[in-house]
Design an enzyme around this catalytic site. Structure first.
Site, short mmCIF file in Angstrom:
data_model
loop_
_atom_site.label_atom_id
_atom_site.label_comp_id
_atom_site.label_asym_id
_atom_site.label_seq_id
_atom_site.Cartn_x
_atom_site.Cartn_y
_atom_site.Cartn_z
N ARG A 17 0.84 -1.19 0.00
CA ARG A 17 0.00 0.00 0.00
C ARG A 17 0.88 1.25 0.00
O ARG A 17 1.99 1.24 0.52
CB ARG A 17 -0.92 0.01 1.22
CG ARG A 17 -2.09 -0.98 1.10
CD ARG A 17 -2.99 -0.94 2.30
NE ARG A 17 -2.33 -1.42 3.49
CZ ARG A 17 -1.80 -0.67 4.44
NH1 ARG A 17 -1.91 0.64 4.39
NH2 ARG A 17 -1.20 -1.21 5.49
N TYR B 38 -1.08 -3.62 -6.95
CA TYR B 38 -0.95 -4.32 -5.67
C TYR B 38 -2.31 -4.42 -4.97
O TYR B 38 -3.04 -3.42 -4.86
CB TYR B 38 0.08 -3.62 -4.76
CG TYR B 38 -0.01 -4.17 -3.35
CD1 TYR B 38 0.46 -5.46 -3.08
CD2 TYR B 38 -0.63 -3.47 -2.32
CE1 TYR B 38 0.31 -6.01 -1.81
CE2 TYR B 38 -0.76 -4.01 -1.05
CZ TYR B 38 -0.30 -5.28 -0.80
OH TYR B 38 -0.45 -5.83 0.44
N LYS C 147 -9.61 -2.65 1.63
CA LYS C 147 -9.29 -1.51 2.49
C LYS C 147 -10.03 -0.24 2.04
O LYS C 147 -10.45 0.56 2.87
CB LYS C 147 -7.78 -1.26 2.49
CG LYS C 147 -6.94 -2.49 2.85
CD LYS C 147 -7.02 -2.86 4.32
CE LYS C 147 -6.06 -3.99 4.64
NZ LYS C 147 -6.09 -4.47 6.01
N HIS D 234 -10.83 -2.44 11.43
CA HIS D 234 -9.74 -3.28 10.92
C HIS D 234 -9.50 -4.43 11.90
O HIS D 234 -8.50 -4.47 12.60
CB HIS D 234 -8.49 -2.39 10.80
CG HIS D 234 -7.34 -3.00 10.05
ND1 HIS D 234 -6.05 -2.54 10.15
CD2 HIS D 234 -7.30 -4.02 9.17
CE1 HIS D 234 -5.26 -3.26 9.37
NE2 HIS D 234 -5.98 -4.16 8.77
N SER E 239 -1.56 -3.75 10.02
CA SER E 239 -1.22 -4.70 8.97
C SER E 239 0.08 -5.44 9.31
O SER E 239 1.05 -4.84 9.75
CB SER E 239 -1.05 -3.98 7.64
OG SER E 239 -2.29 -3.44 7.26
N CYS F 43 0.61 -7.57 11.70
CA CYS F 43 0.86 -7.70 13.14
C CYS F 43 0.09 -8.85 13.77
O CYS F 43 -0.08 -8.90 14.99
CB CYS F 43 0.55 -6.39 13.85
SG CYS F 43 1.70 -5.08 13.43
N LYS G 240 -3.20 -10.52 12.70
CA LYS G 240 -4.65 -10.76 12.65
C LYS G 240 -4.98 -12.14 12.08
O LYS G 240 -5.71 -12.92 12.68
CB LYS G 240 -5.37 -9.69 11.80
CG LYS G 240 -5.41 -8.32 12.44
CD LYS G 240 -6.19 -7.31 11.60
CE LYS G 240 -5.59 -7.10 10.23
NZ LYS G 240 -4.20 -6.61 10.23
N ASP H 76 -9.58 -9.89 8.87
CA ASP H 76 -9.06 -8.55 8.56
C ASP H 76 -10.04 -7.42 8.85
O ASP H 76 -9.63 -6.36 9.27
CB ASP H 76 -8.64 -8.51 7.09
CG ASP H 76 -7.73 -7.33 6.76
OD1 ASP H 76 -6.84 -7.03 7.57
OD2 ASP H 76 -7.92 -6.70 5.70
N ASN I 28 6.25 -8.69 1.79
CA ASN I 28 4.78 -8.47 1.74
C ASN I 28 4.14 -9.32 0.65
O ASN I 28 3.09 -8.96 0.12
CB ASN I 28 4.47 -6.99 1.53
CG ASN I 28 3.00 -6.66 1.78
OD1 ASN I 28 2.38 -7.22 2.69
ND2 ASN I 28 2.43 -5.77 0.97
N ARG J 285 1.89 -12.26 -0.88
CA ARG J 285 0.55 -12.57 -0.36
C ARG J 285 -0.05 -13.80 -1.00
O ARG J 285 0.32 -14.20 -2.10
CB ARG J 285 -0.38 -11.38 -0.67
CG ARG J 285 0.02 -10.07 -0.01
CD ARG J 285 -0.57 -9.94 1.35
NE ARG J 285 -0.09 -8.78 2.08
CZ ARG J 285 -0.74 -8.27 3.13
NH1 ARG J 285 -1.87 -8.78 3.53
NH2 ARG J 285 -0.23 -7.25 3.78
N ASN K 122 -1.10 -17.95 22.21
CA ASN K 122 -1.92 -16.76 22.51
C ASN K 122 -3.28 -17.17 23.10
O ASN K 122 -3.97 -16.36 23.72
CB ASN K 122 -2.10 -15.89 21.27
CG ASN K 122 -0.77 -15.29 20.82
OD1 ASN K 122 0.11 -15.07 21.65
ND2 ASN K 122 -0.63 -15.05 19.53
#
Ligand SMILES: Nc1nc2c(ncn2[C@@H]2O[C@H](COP(=O)(O)OP(=O)(O)O)[C@@H](O)[C@H]2O)c(=O)[nH]1
Ligand SMILES: C=C(OP(=O)(O)O)C(=O)O
Ligand SMILES: [Mn+2]
Length: 588
Positions: free
Chosen positions: A69, A198, A207, A227, A249, A251, A253, A278, A369, A371, A499
Site C-alpha cells: 500500500r 498491488y 481496504k 480493521h 497490517s 501484526c 490478525k 481482517d 509483503n 501474499r 496466545n
C-alpha cells in the site's frame, strides 16, 4: 444483468471516460471465470501452477515498485478539508476529479473494461453492502472473485432502484509511482485507483471500501467498520464466545483468527473458529448487543512465515483455488515457496522479481509483503456462522500492536471510555505492508490510521457514542502485545497457538471468572491466572512480560499529548480526561 439505472448511467459515464475497446460484465459463473483465467495465462499475467499439487492455483508478480500500500499517495477527498482530518492526505474533490479524470481519459483504449458487481457481507444481510468495480485488470477480477461474493447475487442484493452502492474505478495503466493515486470520495461513495496492481491498492472492496468508505458510512449511519479479525472461542461445554481484534497490517490478525490451541487445551475440548481475518462491520442488534459480520469472502494473507507449525489453517487454505503474489516460483515442481515455509528452498526457482534465484545468495526469494488470496471456504476452521446474515455477538474487543517494550502482554480497560482511550493510543512498529521504513514506532489508533475515511477525532467520538448506546451490554476492551523482546531482540512470548492462554484470561474476565490487579494503565492478570502448563516460560518471565515500566509510560504519555494535539477541538474531552487519569496514576 441489472436494470438499476444508477448503475447503468454511471457505467456509461465511465466507459465514455476510459474508452475501452470492449466492456465485459462479470456474472461470476464458473465458465466465465475459467475463460478469464485462461486469458490471463495467455497474456502472462498469471502462471498456472501444478494441478496435482496445487489445484486451481496461480502465481502472479507485480511490478518491482508496486508491492505494498502507498499511504503517501492515498487521499480522502471531502468538500471541506477539515472533514478528512489531520491524519489523511486531502485534496478538493473537484480538483482531484479533474486531475485523475485527465489520467483516466482514454486509459482503456485497446483494452477491456470488466464490470465487477460484488457484495460485502452475506448476500441478503441487513449489514451487507454492494460495490461495483470497473477495472482493466484480469488479476483484479480473479482476486475479487475470491475476496468477495461476486456476480449476479450482488445485483440481486442491490435491487433495481437503490443508489446505495460504492463506485470503484481502477486502471493499471502506467506503473510509474509518481502517477499512482488511491483516492476516496466518501461523500460520493466513490473510489478511483490508478497506476497500481498491488492488492491493497486495487482490490477496492477491501481496504478502500470496507474500511475507508465504510467507516465514513458507519459514522453517518450509526455502525462501525473496523480493521479487526473475528474469532469464535469454543469452550469444553460447547459454548462459543466471539472476540474481535484490531492489529495493524502484518501484526498477527490472520494468525490469531486461525489459532490452533495448544495440546493441553485441545484435550479439554477448546476450539477456535474463524469468522474473519481482517475486517469487521459491527452494528447494535435488537437485543442491544454488538453484532459483527466479516464483509469479505476470502483471505489476502501475508505469505512469509506461514507454515505448518505457525499457521496450518492458513497454509491449508492456500492449497487449492488460490492466487499467490510475489512469492518464489519453484520451477522443477511448478509450485511456490517463501521464507519461513520450510527449510528446503527450491534450487531451480525464480524470485519475486522473476529472476533466477539462488537460495544461498542471502537475497530473499519472496517479497516480505508477498501474499496469498485464498477462499474462506478452504479454511479448516471456518466458523459455521461465517455466512450468518445476523453476524455474531461480540464479547470482547482486543487492540494490539508490535511493541518491543512499553506495552505488556495483556491488560484490560477499566470501562468502555477507558477502552476507547486504550485503542486511541495504540502504537506499533511499521511493517512491509506499506511502503516506507520498517520497524519505526508510530501511533496507529485502533489500527485504523491508514484506513479511517474521515476526521480521526470524530472517529474517536463515534466510538464513545457507540459505547453510550451499548451501555452495560458493551463488549469488554483489552490490549495485547505478542512482540515484547529481550535484550538480544528475541521475542519473549511464544505467540501463535499459545496466545490461547491470553484469550482464556480475556474470556474469563468477561465471564467474571478471573481476578485482576490494578495497574496505572488498567487491569492486569494475576500472573498465576495465565496458564503456563507445557511452556518453558517461568512465572518470573511472565511477570516481566506483564510489567509496566513507569518511566517508559511517562515518556509514552508525552507522546500521546503530542499526538492528541493534532486533533484540536475534534478531540473528545473524555479522551483528554483519560490522559489526565493516566498521568495521575503514573505519578502516584
Ligand atoms: N512473534 C510472533 N509473530 C507473530 C504472531 N502472530 C503473527 N506473527 C507474525 O506476524 C506477521 C504477520 O502476521 P499476520 O497474521 O499475517 O498479520 P496480519 O497482516 O495482521 O493479518 C507474520 O510474519 C507472522 O508470522 C505471534 O503471536 N508472535
Ligand atoms: C491487505 C492488507 O492487509 P493486512 O496486512 O492487514 O492483512 C494490506 O495492508 O495491504
Ligand atoms: Mn492478514
Amino acid at each position: 444483468m441489472t436494470n438499476n439505472k444508477n448503475v447503468l448511467n454511471w457505467v456509461d459515464e465511465m466507459v465514455a471516460l476510459c474508452k475501452p475497446d470492449k466492456v465485459v460484465w462479470i456474472d461470476g459463473s464458473k465458465e466465465q471465470l475459467e475463460e478469464i483465467r485462461a486469458l490471463s495465462v495467455s497474456t502472462g499475467e498469471m502462471v498456472k501452477l501444478n494441478e496435482e499439487k496445487l489445484p486451481g492455483c496461480y502465481i502472479h508478480r507485480t511490478a518491482e515498485n508496486d508491492v505494498a500500500r502507498v499511504e503517501g499517495r492515498t487521499f480522502i477527498c471531502t468538500r471541506n478539508k477539515e472533514d478528512a482530518g489531520p491524519t489523511n492526505n486531502w485534496e478538493d474533490p473537484k480538483v482531484m476529479y479533474e486531475k485523475l479524470g485527465a489520467m483516466f481519459d482514454g486509459v482503456m483504449k485497446g483494452r477491456t473494461m470488466y464490470v465487477i458487481p460484488y457484495c460485502m457481507g452475506p448476500v441478503g444481510s441487513k449489514l451487507s453492502k454492494v460495490g461495483v468495480e470497473l477495472t482493466d485488470s484480469t488479476y483484479v477480477v480473479l482476486n475479487m472473485a475470491i475476496m468477495t461474493r461476486m456476480g449476479q447475487a450482488a445485483w440481486d442484493h442491490l435491487g433495481d432502484e437503490s443508489n446505495d452502492f460504492v463506485r470503484g474505478l481502477h486502471s493499471k495503466a502506467d506503473i510509474d509511482e509518481e502517477k499512482r493515486y488511491i483516492v476516496h470520495f466518501p461523500e460520493d461513495n466513490t473510489i478511483w485507483s490508478i497506476n497500481s496492481g498491488y492488492g491493497g491498492n486495487v482490490l477496492l472492496g477491501k481496504k478502500c471500501f470496507a474500511l475507508r468508505i465504510a467507516s465514513f458510512q458507519g459514522k453517518n449511519e450509526g455502525w462501525m467498520a473496523e480493521h479487526m479479525l473475528i474469532l469464535g472461542l469454543e469452550n469444553p461445554q460447547g459454548e462459543v464466545k466471539y472476540v474481535t481484534a484490531a492489529f495493524p497490517s502484518a501484526c498477527g490478525k490472520t494468525n490469531l483468527a486461525m489459532l490452533i490451541p495448544p495440546e493441553i487445551y485441545q484435550q479439554k475440548g477448546y476450539k477456535v473458529w474463524t469468522v474473519g481475518d481482517d475486517i469487521a462491520w459491527m452494528r447494535i442488534g435488537d437485543d442491544g448487543r454488538l453484532w459483527a459480520i466479516n464483509p469479505e469472502n476470502g483471505f489476502f494473507g501475508v505469505a512469509p512465515g506461514t507454515n505448518m507449525k505457525s499457521n496450518p489453517n492458513a497454509l491449508i487454505s492456500t492449497q487449492k483455488d488460490t492466487i499467490f503474489t510475489n512469492v518464489v516460483h519453484n520451477l522443477d515442481e511448478n509450485t511456490v515457496w517463501w521464507e519461513g515455509l520450510d527449510k528446503n528452498p527450491p534450487k531451480n526457482a525464480l524470485d519475486w522479481k522473476g529472476n533466477k534465484w539462488d537460495p544461498e545468495s542471502g537475497v530473499k526469494g519472496a517479497h516480505p509483503n508477498s501474499r496469498f488470496t485464498a477462499p474462506a471456504i478452504n479454511c479448516p476452521c471456518i466458523s459455521s456462522e461465517f455466512d450468518n446474515p445476523e453476524g455474531v455477538p461480540v464479547t470482547a474487543i482486543v487492540f494490539g500492536g508490535r511493541r518491543a517494550k512499553t506495552a505488556p502482554l495483556v491488560y484490560q480497560a477499566r470501562d468502555w471510555e477507558h477502552g476507547v482511550f486504550v485503542g486511541s493510543i495504540m502504537a506499533s512498529e511499521t511493517t512491509a505492508a506499506a511502503t516506507g521504513a520498517v520497524g519505526v514506532v508510530r501511533r496507529d489508533p485502533m489500527a485504523m490510521l491508514p484506513f479511517c475515511g474521515y476526521h480521526m477525532g470524530d472517529y474517536f467520538a463515534h466510538w464513545l457514542e457507540m459505547g453510550k448506546k451499548l451501555g452495560d451490554k458493551a463488549p469488554k476492551i483489552f490490549n495485547v502485545n505478542w512482540f515484547r523482546t529481550d535484550d538480544e531482540g528475541h521475542f519473549i512470548w511464544p505467540g501463535f497457538g499459545d496466545n490461547m492462554r491470553v484469550l482464556e484470561w480475556i474470556i474469563n474476565r468477561c465471564d467474571g471468572k478471573a481476578d485482576a490487579v490494578e495497574t496505572p494503565i488498567g487491569y492486569e492478570p494475576k500472573p498465576e491466572d495465565i496458564n503456563l502448563e507445557g511452556l518453558d516460560i517461568d512465572l518470573e518471565t511472565l511477570k516481566g512480560l506483564l510489567s509496566v515500566d513507569v518511566d517508559l509510560w511517562k515518556e509514552e504519555a508525552k507522546g500521546i499529548h503530542e499526538f492528541y494535539g493534532k486533533f484540536g477541538d475534534h478531540l473528545p474531552k473524555e479522551l483528554a480526561h483519560q490522559l489526565e487519569i493516566l498521568e495521575e496514576n503514573l505519578n502516584k
